[in-house]
Design a protein around this motif. Structure first.
Motif, PDB file in Angstrom:
ATOM      1  N   THR A  13     111.064 -30.437 -62.480  1.00 48.32           N
ATOM      2  CA  THR A  13     112.429 -30.016 -62.789  1.00 48.32           C
ATOM      3  C   THR A  13     112.416 -28.894 -63.817  1.00 48.32           C
ATOM      4  N   ALA A  14     111.516 -28.995 -64.790  1.00 44.75           N
ATOM      5  CA  ALA A  14     111.454 -27.988 -65.853  1.00 44.75           C
ATOM      6  C   ALA A  14     110.852 -26.678 -65.368  1.00 44.75           C
ATOM      7  N   LEU A  15     109.888 -26.755 -64.446  1.00 46.02           N
ATOM      8  CA  LEU A  15     109.110 -25.559 -64.091  1.00 46.02           C
ATOM      9  C   LEU A  15     109.532 -24.873 -62.800  1.00 46.02           C
ATOM     10  N   ILE A  16     110.119 -25.606 -61.876  1.00 38.66           N
ATOM     11  CA  ILE A  16     110.450 -25.024 -60.573  1.00 38.66           C
ATOM     12  C   ILE A  16     111.919 -24.606 -60.537  1.00 38.66           C
ATOM     13  N   SER A  17     112.165 -23.469 -59.931  1.00 41.54           N
ATOM     14  CA  SER A  17     113.528 -22.941 -59.851  1.00 41.54           C
ATOM     15  C   SER A  17     113.877 -22.651 -58.401  1.00 41.54           C
ATOM     16  N   LYS A  18     115.166 -22.712 -58.096  1.00 37.32           N
ATOM     17  CA  LYS A  18     115.649 -22.334 -56.761  1.00 37.32           C
ATOM     18  C   LYS A  18     116.202 -20.910 -56.777  1.00 37.32           C
ATOM     19  N   ASN A  19     116.119 -20.257 -57.908  1.00 42.53           N
ATOM     20  CA  ASN A  19     116.559 -18.874 -58.040  1.00 42.53           C
ATOM     21  C   ASN A  19     115.746 -18.014 -57.055  1.00 42.53           C
ATOM     22  N   PRO A  20     116.413 -17.253 -56.165  1.00 38.34           N
ATOM     23  CA  PRO A  20     115.685 -16.482 -55.134  1.00 38.34           C
ATOM     24  C   PRO A  20     114.642 -15.523 -55.706  1.00 38.34           C
ATOM     25  N   VAL A  21     114.903 -14.943 -56.846  1.00 37.32           N
ATOM     26  CA  VAL A  21     113.935 -14.018 -57.454  1.00 37.32           C
ATOM     27  C   VAL A  21     112.663 -14.774 -57.833  1.00 37.32           C
ATOM     28  N   ASP A  69     114.861 -25.625 -69.493  1.00 35.18           N
ATOM     29  CA  ASP A  69     113.945 -25.547 -68.361  1.00 35.18           C
ATOM     30  C   ASP A  69     113.666 -24.073 -68.054  1.00 35.18           C
ATOM     31  N   PHE A  70     112.790 -23.841 -67.088  1.00 36.81           N
ATOM     32  CA  PHE A  70     112.385 -22.470 -66.802  1.00 36.81           C
ATOM     33  C   PHE A  70     113.549 -21.633 -66.283  1.00 36.81           C
ATOM     34  N   GLU A  71     114.421 -22.243 -65.497  1.00 37.29           N
ATOM     35  CA  GLU A  71     115.594 -21.534 -64.969  1.00 37.29           C
ATOM     36  C   GLU A  71     116.464 -21.008 -66.116  1.00 37.29           C
ATOM     37  N   GLN A  72     116.697 -21.843 -67.126  1.00 41.39           N
ATOM     38  CA  GLN A  72     117.500 -21.408 -68.279  1.00 41.39           C
ATOM     39  C   GLN A  72     116.796 -20.286 -69.037  1.00 41.39           C
ATOM     40  N   PHE A  73     115.486 -20.439 -69.226  1.00 40.69           N
ATOM     41  CA  PHE A  73     114.710 -19.396 -69.900  1.00 40.69           C
ATOM     42  C   PHE A  73     114.801 -18.077 -69.136  1.00 40.69           C
ATOM     43  N   PHE A  74     114.600 -18.136 -67.818  1.00 42.18           N
ATOM     44  CA  PHE A  74     114.589 -16.932 -66.992  1.00 42.18           C
ATOM     45  C   PHE A  74     115.943 -16.230 -66.998  1.00 42.18           C
ATOM     46  N   SER A  75     117.025 -17.005 -67.057  1.00 46.11           N
ATOM     47  CA  SER A  75     118.380 -16.455 -66.986  1.00 46.11           C
ATOM     48  C   SER A  75     118.953 -16.047 -68.348  1.00 46.11           C
ATOM     49  N   ASP A  76     118.246 -16.307 -69.417  1.00 46.55           N
ATOM     50  CA  ASP A  76     118.743 -15.998 -70.759  1.00 46.55           C
ATOM     51  C   ASP A  76     118.965 -14.490 -70.899  1.00 46.55           C
TER      52      ASP A  76
END
Length: 197
Positions: A13-21, A69-76
């Motif tokens: 949950t923390a490391l995997i994202s569904k963000n297309p990029v 999680d990684f998604e939040q980090f990536f989107s910051d």
């Protein structure tokens, strides 16, 4: 003493994202990178081993923070990313890192190797070590520990002035205690994300 362990589901949950990029980046991983990513999901992996809390004053216990999680980090929106002309991490040692030159060089060698592995794809470069006096930072002697302490904010200003053109960031390291303001006893470190120091 308390031990914190993360389940496989928590790590995924923390490391995997569904963000297309990010999904497209996952799909480009080579076999070795995929193996490393899969290893990260195993609770017994060395990558995300258990965290032992020794007392209620440990940082995690005494300074609760919301998980990220990684998604939040990536989107910051404040997250800086390397660019083709800013792909270098510089390490600036300040003062002696050990009681001999050989020990100092071993610390730097270890830190350089760790940075190259952790920030895979970025260059890691060493700046010439400097004595504390060159930084012209404020200092004090801690009244409890009687240790010399240098002002972390002044170190950040020094690093910002020394930051090379191709630097993604400059990391200053020292074995001297730091303090961020007079009312604080000490601080482990400090950063300016916008300045990359």
């Amino acid at each position: 003493m308390q031990i914190i362990r993360h389940s496989e589901q928590t790590l995924k949950t923390a490391l995997i994202s569904k963000n297309p990029v990010l999904v497209s980046q996952y799909e480009k991983l080579n076999a070795g990178e995929q193996r490393l990513m899969n290893e990260a999901f195993q609770p017994a992996s060395d990558l995300f081993g258990p965290i032992t809390l020794h007392s209620p004053s440990d940082w995690i216990t005494s300074h609760p923070e919301a998980p990220q999680d990684f998604e939040q980090f990536f989107s910051d929106p404040y997250r800086k990313t390397p660019s083709p002309n800013k792909r270098s991490i510089y390490i600036q040692s300040i003062g002696s890192l050990g009681n001999t030159r050989i020990i100092s060089e071993e610390y730097i060698k270890w830190l350089t190797g760790y940075c190259k592995a952790y920030f895979y794809g970025l260059r890691v470069k060493l700046l010439e070590p400097v004595p504390v006096s060159v930084t012209r930072c404020s200092f004090r002697v801690n009244e409890n520990t009687h240790n010399l302490q240098i002002h972390a904010g002044d170190i950040l200003k020094f690093l910002k002035k020394k930051k090379p053109e191709d630097a993604f960031c400059v990391v200053g390291i020292t074995m001297i205690d730091l303090y961020p303001r007079d009312s604080w006893n000490f601080v482990f470190g400090q950063a300016s994300l916008t300045d990359g120091v």
